[in-house]
Design a protein around this motif. Sequence first.
Motif, PDB file in Angstrom:
ATOM      1  N   VAL A 124       0.835  -1.198   0.000  1.00  0.00           N
ATOM      2  CA  VAL A 124       0.000   0.000   0.000  1.00  0.00           C
ATOM      3  C   VAL A 124       0.871   1.249   0.000  1.00  0.00           C
ATOM      4  CG1 VAL A 124      -1.799  -1.205   1.299  1.00  0.00           C
ATOM      5  CG2 VAL A 124      -0.129   0.204   2.524  1.00  0.00           C
ATOM      6  N   SER A 125       0.222   2.380  -0.260  1.00  0.00           N
ATOM      7  CA  SER A 125       0.879   3.675  -0.121  1.00  0.00           C
ATOM      8  C   SER A 125      -0.126   4.673   0.424  1.00  0.00           C
ATOM      9  CB  SER A 125       1.417   4.167  -1.469  1.00  0.00           C
ATOM     10  OG  SER A 125       1.858   5.519  -1.378  1.00  0.00           O
ATOM     11  N   ILE A 126       0.264   5.386   1.482  1.00  0.00           N
ATOM     12  CA  ILE A 126      -0.486   6.554   1.904  1.00  0.00           C
ATOM     13  C   ILE A 126       0.007   7.686   1.019  1.00  0.00           C
ATOM     14  CG2 ILE A 126      -0.976   8.154   3.776  1.00  0.00           C
ATOM     15  CD1 ILE A 126      -2.142   5.345   4.185  1.00  0.00           C
ATOM     16  N   CYS A 127      -0.855   8.110   0.087  1.00  0.00           N
ATOM     17  CA  CYS A 127      -0.399   9.030  -0.962  1.00  0.00           C
ATOM     18  C   CYS A 127      -0.771  10.485  -0.699  1.00  0.00           C
ATOM     19  CB  CYS A 127      -0.930   8.587  -2.317  1.00  0.00           C
ATOM     20  SG  CYS A 127      -2.728   8.513  -2.422  1.00  0.00           S
ATOM     21  N   GLU A 128      -1.565  10.725   0.337  1.00  0.00           N
ATOM     22  CA  GLU A 128      -1.939  12.104   0.659  1.00  0.00           C
ATOM     23  C   GLU A 128      -2.260  12.211   2.142  1.00  0.00           C
ATOM     24  OE1 GLU A 128      -5.678  14.860  -0.474  1.00  0.00           O
ATOM     25  OE2 GLU A 128      -4.554  14.117  -2.215  1.00  0.00           O
ATOM     26  N   ILE A 129      -1.730  13.244   2.774  1.00  0.00           N
ATOM     27  CA  ILE A 129      -1.988  13.499   4.188  1.00  0.00           C
ATOM     28  C   ILE A 129      -2.356  14.968   4.342  1.00  0.00           C
ATOM     29  CG2 ILE A 129      -1.036  13.510   6.525  1.00  0.00           C
ATOM     30  CD1 ILE A 129       0.908  11.299   5.576  1.00  0.00           C
ATOM     31  N   ASN A 130      -3.588  15.224   4.767  1.00  0.00           N
ATOM     32  CA  ASN A 130      -4.074  16.602   4.944  1.00  0.00           C
ATOM     33  C   ASN A 130      -3.839  17.456   3.703  1.00  0.00           C
ATOM     34  OD1 ASN A 130      -4.962  15.950   7.479  1.00  0.00           O
ATOM     35  ND2 ASN A 130      -3.372  17.050   8.573  1.00  0.00           N
ATOM     36  N   GLY A 131      -4.069  16.861   2.533  1.00  0.00           N
ATOM     37  CA  GLY A 131      -3.951  17.603   1.293  1.00  0.00           C
ATOM     38  C   GLY A 131      -2.566  17.645   0.694  1.00  0.00           C
ATOM     39  N   PHE A 132      -1.565  17.110   1.405  1.00  0.00           N
ATOM     40  CA  PHE A 132      -0.204  17.075   0.891  1.00  0.00           C
ATOM     41  C   PHE A 132       0.071  15.757   0.188  1.00  0.00           C
ATOM     42  CE2 PHE A 132       0.449  20.281   4.213  1.00  0.00           C
ATOM     43  CZ  PHE A 132       1.244  21.184   3.538  1.00  0.00           C
ATOM     44  N   ALA A 133       0.778  15.817  -0.931  1.00  0.00           N
ATOM     45  CA  ALA A 133       1.244  14.592  -1.577  1.00  0.00           C
ATOM     46  C   ALA A 133       2.195  13.874  -0.637  1.00  0.00           C
ATOM     47  CB  ALA A 133       1.951  14.926  -2.891  1.00  0.00           C
ATOM     48  N   ALA A 134       2.134  12.553  -0.634  1.00  0.00           N
ATOM     49  CA  ALA A 134       2.993  11.760   0.248  1.00  0.00           C
ATOM     50  C   ALA A 134       3.227  10.397  -0.389  1.00  0.00           C
ATOM     51  CB  ALA A 134       2.346  11.601   1.628  1.00  0.00           C
ATOM     52  N   ASP A 135       4.066   9.594   0.230  1.00  0.00           N
ATOM     53  CA  ASP A 135       4.271   8.210  -0.182  1.00  0.00           C
ATOM     54  C   ASP A 135       4.826   7.447   1.011  1.00  0.00           C
ATOM     55  OD1 ASP A 135       4.573   5.825  -1.531  1.00  0.00           O
ATOM     56  OD2 ASP A 135       6.394   6.425  -2.590  1.00  0.00           O
ATOM     57  N   VAL A 136       3.927   7.041   1.904  1.00  0.00           N
ATOM     58  CA  VAL A 136       4.300   6.303   3.115  1.00  0.00           C
ATOM     59  C   VAL A 136       3.795   4.880   2.947  1.00  0.00           C
ATOM     60  CG1 VAL A 136       4.048   6.140   5.616  1.00  0.00           C
ATOM     61  CG2 VAL A 136       4.178   8.397   4.518  1.00  0.00           C
ATOM     62  N   ARG A 137       4.714   3.901   2.978  1.00  0.00           N
ATOM     63  CA  ARG A 137       4.339   2.526   2.668  1.00  0.00           C
ATOM     64  C   ARG A 137       4.392   1.563   3.854  1.00  0.00           C
ATOM     65  NH1 ARG A 137       5.527   1.360  -3.618  1.00  0.00           N
ATOM     66  NH2 ARG A 137       5.106   3.473  -4.371  1.00  0.00           N
ATOM     67  N   GLY A 138       4.899   2.019   4.973  1.00  0.00           N
ATOM     68  CA  GLY A 138       4.930   1.165   6.156  1.00  0.00           C
ATOM     69  C   GLY A 138       5.921   0.029   6.060  1.00  0.00           C
ATOM     70  N   GLU A 139       6.904   0.143   5.166  1.00  0.00           N
ATOM     71  CA  GLU A 139       7.889  -0.924   4.987  1.00  0.00           C
ATOM     72  C   GLU A 139       9.210  -0.612   5.679  1.00  0.00           C
ATOM     73  OE1 GLU A 139       8.095  -1.274   0.762  1.00  0.00           O
ATOM     74  OE2 GLU A 139       6.103  -2.199   0.594  1.00  0.00           O
ATOM     75  N   GLU A 140       9.412   0.646   6.079  1.00  0.00           N
ATOM     76  CA  GLU A 140      10.630   1.064   6.762  1.00  0.00           C
ATOM     77  C   GLU A 140      10.260   2.016   7.888  1.00  0.00           C
ATOM     78  OE1 GLU A 140      14.211   1.734   3.964  1.00  0.00           O
ATOM     79  OE2 GLU A 140      12.489   2.386   2.780  1.00  0.00           O
ATOM     80  N   TYR A 141      11.234   2.328   8.740  1.00  0.00           N
ATOM     81  CA  TYR A 141      11.030   3.390   9.718  1.00  0.00           C
ATOM     82  C   TYR A 141      10.892   4.695   8.945  1.00  0.00           C
ATOM     83  CZ  TYR A 141      12.461   0.061  13.289  1.00  0.00           C
ATOM     84  OH  TYR A 141      12.531  -1.022  14.110  1.00  0.00           O
ATOM     85  N   THR A 142       9.880   5.464   9.282  1.00  0.00           N
ATOM     86  CA  THR A 142       9.577   6.677   8.518  1.00  0.00           C
ATOM     87  C   THR A 142       9.373   7.855   9.450  1.00  0.00           C
ATOM     88  OG1 THR A 142       8.517   5.375   6.770  1.00  0.00           O
ATOM     89  CG2 THR A 142       7.994   7.717   6.848  1.00  0.00           C
ATOM     90  N   LEU A 143       9.945   8.989   9.059  1.00  0.00           N
ATOM     91  CA  LEU A 143       9.755  10.238   9.780  1.00  0.00           C
ATOM     92  C   LEU A 143       8.990  11.184   8.866  1.00  0.00           C
ATOM     93  CD1 LEU A 143      10.628  11.339  12.552  1.00  0.00           C
ATOM     94  CD2 LEU A 143      12.632  12.343  11.429  1.00  0.00           C
ATOM     95  N   LEU A 144       7.837  11.643   9.332  1.00  0.00           N
ATOM     96  CA  LEU A 144       6.974  12.536   8.563  1.00  0.00           C
ATOM     97  C   LEU A 144       6.928  13.894   9.248  1.00  0.00           C
ATOM     98  CD1 LEU A 144       4.667  13.079   6.427  1.00  0.00           C
ATOM     99  CD2 LEU A 144       3.094  12.236   8.154  1.00  0.00           C
ATOM    100  N   MET A 145       7.269  14.946   8.500  1.00  0.00           N
ATOM    101  CA  MET A 145       7.316  16.289   9.072  1.00  0.00           C
ATOM    102  C   MET A 145       6.539  17.276   8.206  1.00  0.00           C
ATOM    103  SD  MET A 145      11.355  15.909   9.734  1.00  0.00           S
ATOM    104  CE  MET A 145      11.311  14.624   8.453  1.00  0.00           C
ATOM    105  N   VAL A 146       5.729  18.097   8.850  1.00  0.00           N
ATOM    106  CA  VAL A 146       5.049  19.215   8.181  1.00  0.00           C
ATOM    107  C   VAL A 146       5.621  20.489   8.782  1.00  0.00           C
ATOM    108  CG1 VAL A 146       2.845  20.332   7.695  1.00  0.00           C
ATOM    109  CG2 VAL A 146       2.955  17.831   7.888  1.00  0.00           C
ATOM    110  N   TYR A 147       6.044  21.401   7.928  1.00  0.00           N
ATOM    111  CA  TYR A 147       6.750  22.583   8.421  1.00  0.00           C
ATOM    112  C   TYR A 147       6.612  23.728   7.425  1.00  0.00           C
ATOM    113  CZ  TYR A 147      10.241  21.024   5.044  1.00  0.00           C
ATOM    114  OH  TYR A 147      10.867  20.634   3.891  1.00  0.00           O
ATOM    115  N   ASN A 148       7.114  24.899   7.825  1.00  0.00           N
ATOM    116  CA  ASN A 148       7.126  26.053   6.947  1.00  0.00           C
ATOM    117  C   ASN A 148       8.409  26.027   6.116  1.00  0.00           C
ATOM    118  OD1 ASN A 148       6.213  28.662   5.988  1.00  0.00           O
ATOM    119  ND2 ASN A 148       7.869  29.542   7.185  1.00  0.00           N
ATOM    120  N   ASP A 149       8.264  26.003   4.810  1.00  0.00           N
ATOM    121  CA  ASP A 149       9.406  25.888   3.902  1.00  0.00           C
ATOM    122  C   ASP A 149      10.411  27.022   4.113  1.00  0.00           C
ATOM    123  OD1 ASP A 149      10.900  24.990   1.551  1.00  0.00           O
ATOM    124  OD2 ASP A 149      10.095  26.787   0.596  1.00  0.00           O
TER     125      ASP A 149
END
Length: 219
Positions: A128-153
Amino acid sequence: MGVFDIIGPVMIGPSSSHTAGAARIGLLARHILKSEPTAVKIIFYGSFAKTYRGHGTDRAIVAGLLGYGADNPAIRNAFSLATEKKLPVNIETSEKEMLHPNTVKLELTGIDGKKMEIVGVSLGGGKVSICEINGFAADVRGEEYTLLMVYNDQRGVVAVVSSLLSEKDINISRMRVFRKGKHQEAVMIIDTDSEVPDDVVQKINSLEIMSVVIAIDPL
């Protein structure tokens, strides 16, 4: 190619895409929410919308949200378990065309009141892929340790985060950065070979520009 790419994962059937994959999407969404869900709205698209009842996709999603994996018999009783936990589940279908036929959107409310919209796709064979989080494009597959950050560019953010990981000898296997525009909201997703310790997550979260920092373990 491994044996599971051919025959699919160990699972409660009938379908690796519509059942096992759905359970993984629900479980990943729970990890991203970082909270016990207290309300969920499920919107199925494409093939999911047409076959979710027969393939148990709805039950699998709910089971994953409750913390059960694709191989857990609890999938069969997911709705009664949700009732026991007082988790209201609202299911809808949509004819909107999506990029992938096996797509689902989850509108979640956590026990802390936090709300999240998560879009997931089932890629086949239980992947599987989580392809969107709160309107942001993403690609989280749950196959590795993952760090997800939302911030001001801002300039230098990637370097700061990479340095904090390097100090703990944490190797980055993959990194993706998405942004809505220059100096606007951005998402950084980093896959690592090992778990990111809590103190590093807290240091990153303490950066003034960060609004969300989530560490996700592999499923």
